[in-house]
Each structure stands twice: as structure tokens, then as C-alpha cells.
Design an enzyme around this catalytic site. Structure first.
Site, PDB file in Angstrom:
ATOM      1  N   GLU A 196     -10.859  29.124  38.553  1.00 34.90           N
ATOM      2  CA  GLU A 196      -9.406  29.392  38.551  1.00 34.90           C
ATOM      3  C   GLU A 196      -8.675  28.242  39.045  1.00 34.90           C
ATOM      4  OE1 GLU A 196      -8.696  33.166  40.427  1.00 34.90           O
ATOM      5  OE2 GLU A 196      -9.843  34.241  39.069  1.00 34.90           O
ATOM      6  N   GLU A 320     -15.073  37.040  34.654  1.00 34.34           N
ATOM      7  CA  GLU A 320     -14.533  37.635  35.651  1.00 34.34           C
ATOM      8  C   GLU A 320     -13.770  38.840  34.841  1.00 34.34           C
ATOM      9  OE1 GLU A 320     -12.415  36.605  39.155  1.00 34.34           O
ATOM     10  OE2 GLU A 320     -13.741  34.906  39.397  1.00 34.34           O
TER      11      GLU A 320
END
Length: 516
Positions: A196, A320
Site C-alpha cells: 500500500e 487483500e
């Protein structure tokens, strides 16, 4: 006049019956015209240092009265081995970009303690580090997927970590691994280059991250027997520009995959995401609308990747995904502990069907997360352990791992709530090495059983059997007092009709059929 009215009423009722019948039927055709394989890595899992996912989940106190190897909980290991998890991502997540691997090796009593600033501000003793994680993967029989620290680490730190686990040389770093108890290299091939990076991993622009990726990846070296599969930190949800920049600026030969993160948030409001267990039909419907957005995301990101990589060398890795609700009342909000209902099981099955059907590009994924965090497979409470409804979906769907992908065409009725519509049925299919065909079906409609007429073309079969997961209420859960309320059962609602297959798929259910 009276006679004509009777005729009119009869025709109206006949029309209503026909409409109801049509609404509760679907058609499916399955083809074996494919050379694609559904990668087993689509069924990967994720274990972050977060709440009781690692500490108190996989890794327990020495005094806990359960079977253990070292401090690894073996009932958890055995449950995950049963569903054949292919890979486990670690140590994060946001935690990865504040984790320094050297703190987690050597004698445990000498390891420095750290504050987990991302998740609850807890102090960790680093007793679960590289060797412990790789021992866990060995016990599970799965491949480790390790996320390197790009946010707060250095190129040298990542490079030496790879050398530490993969080199068979007599270098100082490799000798350190031997001194710490593992003579042979671990040969870890899956490596995430940051996590991320658009957010908690550094708040970078895609242009800046692309340059950072190339720098870090240049020093992520291959060692004998361990060619690296490097995975770039990809977009958040529908940030298509991020994908465009990464694919444009990083050569396709320089990365094995690019990640995608997307969570199903029931309300769409991160401040109040919605309850894991107390929701009505309208809230359920809106949750499924958001779940089905994964189809759009995968399709659009894959289309951008196709522009720069038409040969599909680079995998889309959805590492995810899952439902993210409010935490259970009375629990630490930083620990992300939530219950797991039949709704969550249907979300898991629907997402896995989407990934299976996009297996040309989606070749890896990781459900968030394995134990006690978000959409868990397993919940624990001291020595107690239960399997969630989501676990049973992965158990039922394991037949698709590394199986031949079978394309399908589905015409589904709509599921309508408050004047809004989604398709009631979704599905995927595969054929294993023994020639058995597996068809997974999900009915999102809370009220209507749906009859599915299925044509299998040139596929030859004689018998059909199946398993089903359903329950009386969409909000039903497994608890430590009633751990088996939701579990797999034999499914008897499929039969052969000439060359066709006819399935009566119950409302709010997931089914996997086996044809042989």
C-alpha cells in the site's frame, strides 16, 4: 361480460405464475474449450501482526493447554492443512513497512521490543520472527509470501533479508542464519516490494513508487533454487491511474505481479462500516452490491494491464480482500476482530468465483485475514477454536486449485430489493487432473430457490454429487458455544436429465458439485 372477466382473470393469474417460474430459473452452459489453469495461489491467506492474528492466533503462550510445536498452535495448523492453503502472506499489511527483520532473529530473550503503531499501539516482543514464520509455513505445507519494508526500511535491509533466507553461500548473513538454527536456505520466492505504497506504506505517488520499485527490485537477487516472484504494490480499489503508471513505467519482465486491494465495506462508510451480525435485508443487499464490484475492478485493471502486457506475463494479485465490518462490541477497535456469518461465506464464494473466472490474469490472492482478524477462517478464545462459515467455503472450493478452467455462460434471474437489482446466481467451474468436473454455484437471493438447467457440451459425465453451505438465517454464525451451526452438508438437489444437469439451488446458499 362475466364470462369475459373470468377469462381475463385466468390469463392474469397464468401470467403471474409464468413470471414467477421464469424468475426462479437460470441457464448455465459449461465448455471445456480452454487451456487456462486456475492458480492455486488464488486461495492464499494473509497473517499480519494485528490484534490476535499472530500473537494469540498462530503463536500462543507456552502455558496454553493445546497441542503446540514450539509455540505454534497445531489445531490451527491442521485445520488449514485440510483446506490446502497454498501461500501465507506476512508480516503485513501496514505492519510490513515498520517491520525490521533483524529484530526478529536470534535468541528470543535478546530481541528488542517494538510498538505496533498501526494496530492498537501494542508492544510486541518479536518472539515471532522470520524463523518462526517459515517454520509455520513448513508445518502448513504452504509457500511463504514475504512483504519487504519499503516505507521505512532500506534497499540494503531488504536485500540482506533475501540473502539471509535464500543464500547457500558462506557469507556473513547466510552464516548468521545457520547460527540461528537453519543450515539450509529456505528458498522463499514470493516477495512483495512494499505494501500500500499509496497509503500507509509511504503515501507515495505512482510515479515515485515506480522508481522506488525499480531500485528495490534491482537488489532483490535470485539465489540458486529460489528465483524471485516480485510483486509490486498496486492500486487501491479503483485507482486506475496507479495501475496505468506502474504498468507503463515498470517493464513486464521486472515484476511477477501487481497487487490490488479491495474490501467489501457494508455501508461504504469507513467511520461506521456496519455490524458483522446485526443487519437487515436492505443492508445485506447493499453489501452484496459492493462485493460484486470486484468483478468491475478486476476487469478494468486487467484491461489496463493488457495494454502494456498483452501476453499476460504479469499477474494481478488480489492480496487483500474480504468483508470489513465494525469490530465486535467491547473489543479493541485496533484489533479488527469481527464475527463471521453466512453472508460472509457467500461473499467469499462470490469473490472466488470472480477470481476463478479471471484466472488468465488473476493468479494470486490473499484473504484478509486467517485468524481472529477481519474475515477470518478461524476464531480462537484461549484453548477454544472454531471454524467460520468462510473456512467451509475454502474447504469446498479447494477442488479448483491448479485445475483446468472451464468457461461458462450464465443467464441468471435478478435478486430485487428496494427496486434495485443484482444477479442472483454466480458460478465458476474447473476440471481436475483425474477428469472430474467441479461447478461452484452461489445463490444470493434470500428467499427463492432457483432451478438451473446446465448444458455441458462435449463434457462426458455419469454421476453428480455435491456439498452445500447454508443456514436458516443469513445472519447465522458459529460460536464457541455452538461451533458447528454452519458446516458443509451433502447436497442432493442435482440430477442428470438426459445430457443436461438440473440443479435446484436453495436460497442463500453456496454449492460445489462434482461430476464424474
Amino acid at each position: 361480460m362475466i364470462f369475459k372477466k373470468h377469462i381475463s382473470l385466468i390469463l392474469v393469474f397464468a401470467g403471474l405464475n409464468f413470471a414467477a417460474s421464469a424468475q426462479n430459473t437460470a441457464s448455465l452452459s459449461v465448455s471445456n474449450d480452454s487451456k487456462l489453469v486456475i492458480s492455486k495461489y488464488i486461495y492464499g491467506q494473509f497473517a499480519e501482526h494485528l490484534g490476535h492474528g499472530v500473537y494469540g492466533g498462530f503463536w500462543v503462550d507456552k502455558s496454553l493447554p493445546v497441542a503446540k510445536q514450539d509455540r505454534i498452535r497445531l489445531d490451527v495448523v491442521n485445520a488449514l492443512k485440510k483446506i490446502k492453503i497454498p501461500s501465507l502472506r506476512w508480516p503485513g499489511g501496514c505492519f510490513a513497512d515498520e517491520y525490521h527483520w533483524r529484530d526478529g532473529i536470534g535468541p528470543r530473550e535478546q530481541r528488542p521490543k517494538m510498538v505496533n503503531t498501526n494496530w492498537g499501539g501494542t508492544t510486541e516482543d518479536n518472539s515471532f520472527g522470520t524463523h518462526e514464520f517459515l517454520e509455520l509455513c513448513s508445518l502448513l505445507g504452504c509457500e511463504p509470501y514475504m512483504a519487504a519494508n519499503v516505507g521505512s526500511g532500506t534497499v540494503e535491509e531488504m536485500s540482506k533479508w533475501i540473502e539471509y533466507v535464500n543464500s547457500n553461500s558462506t557469507s556473513t548473513v547466510a552464516e548468521m542464519r545457520r547460527k540461528n538454527g537453519h543450515p539450509d536456505p529456505y528458498k522463499v520466492t514470493f516477495w512483495g516490494i512494499g505494501n500500500e505504497s499509496w497509503g500507509c506504506g509511504g503515501n507515495m505517488t505512482p510515479e515515485y513508487y515506480a522508481d522506488m520499485y525499480k531500485r528495490y527490485a534491482s537488489f532483490a537477487k535470485n539465489y540458486p533454487g529460489a528465483p524471485l516472484k516480485k510483486i509490486a504494490s498496486g492500486p487501491n480499489v479503483d485507482d486506475y491511474n496507479w495501475t496505468e503508471v506502474i504498468m507503463k513505467n515498470i517493464p513486464d519482465w521486472f515484476m511477477w505481479g501487481i497487487s490490488l486491494h479491495y474490501y467489501t465495506v457494508p455501508t461504504g462508510n469507513w467511520g461506521h462500516k456496519g455490524s458483522a451480525t446485526a443487519f437487515n435485508e436492505s443492508e445485506y443487499f447493499e453489501t452484496m452490491v459492493k462485493c460484486l464490484k470486484m468483478e468491475e475492478l478486476v476487469t478494468k485493471h486487467a484491461a489496463i494491464m493488457d495494454k502494456y502486457d498483452p501476453e499476460k506475463h504479469v499477474a494481478l494479485v488480489v492480496d487483500e480482500w474480504g468483508i470489513w465490518t465494525d469490530v465486535e462490541p467491547g473489543t479493541n477497535p485496533g484489533f479488527l476482530y469481527q464475527q463471521n456469518s453466512l453472508r460472509d461465506a457467500l461473499i467469499a464464494a462470490t469473490n472466488l468465483n470472480i477470481f476463478n473466472n479471471h484466472c488468465d490474469r488473476v493468479r494470486g490472492a490473499a484473504l484478509a485475514q486467517t485468524i481472529n482478524v477481519l474475515q477470518s477462517l478461524i476464531l480462537t478464545d484461549k484453548e477454544k477454536m472454531l471454524l467460520t462459515p468462510t473456512y467451509h467455503i475454502f474447504d469446498m472450493y479447494k477442488v479448483h486449485q491448479d485445475a483446468k478452467f472451464l468457461p461458462l455462460q450464465l443467464i441468471s434471474p435478478d435478486y430485487v430489493v428496494d427496486g434495485k437489482r443484482i444477479k442472483a446466481i454466480n458460478a465458476s467451474a474447473s476440471q481436475d487432473a483425474a477428469g472430474k468436473v467441479h461447478i461452484s454455484l452461489v445463490n444470493l437471493d434470500l428467499h427463492n430457490d432457483i432451478t438451473i438447467s446446465t448444458s455441458l457440451g462435449a463434457i462426458k459425465w455419469k454421476t453428480v454429487s455435491g456439498q452445500i453451505l447454508t443456514s436458516a438465517n443469513i445472519t447465522d454464525i458459529n460460536t464457541f458455544q455452538q461451533p458447528d451451526k454452519l458446516r458443509l452438508a451433502d447436497f442432493k438437489g442435482a440430477k442428470k436429465d438426459g445430457d443436461n444437469l438440473v440443479v435446484v439451488l436453495p436460497a442463500k446458499s453456496a454449492v460445489t458439485l462434482e461430476l464424474e
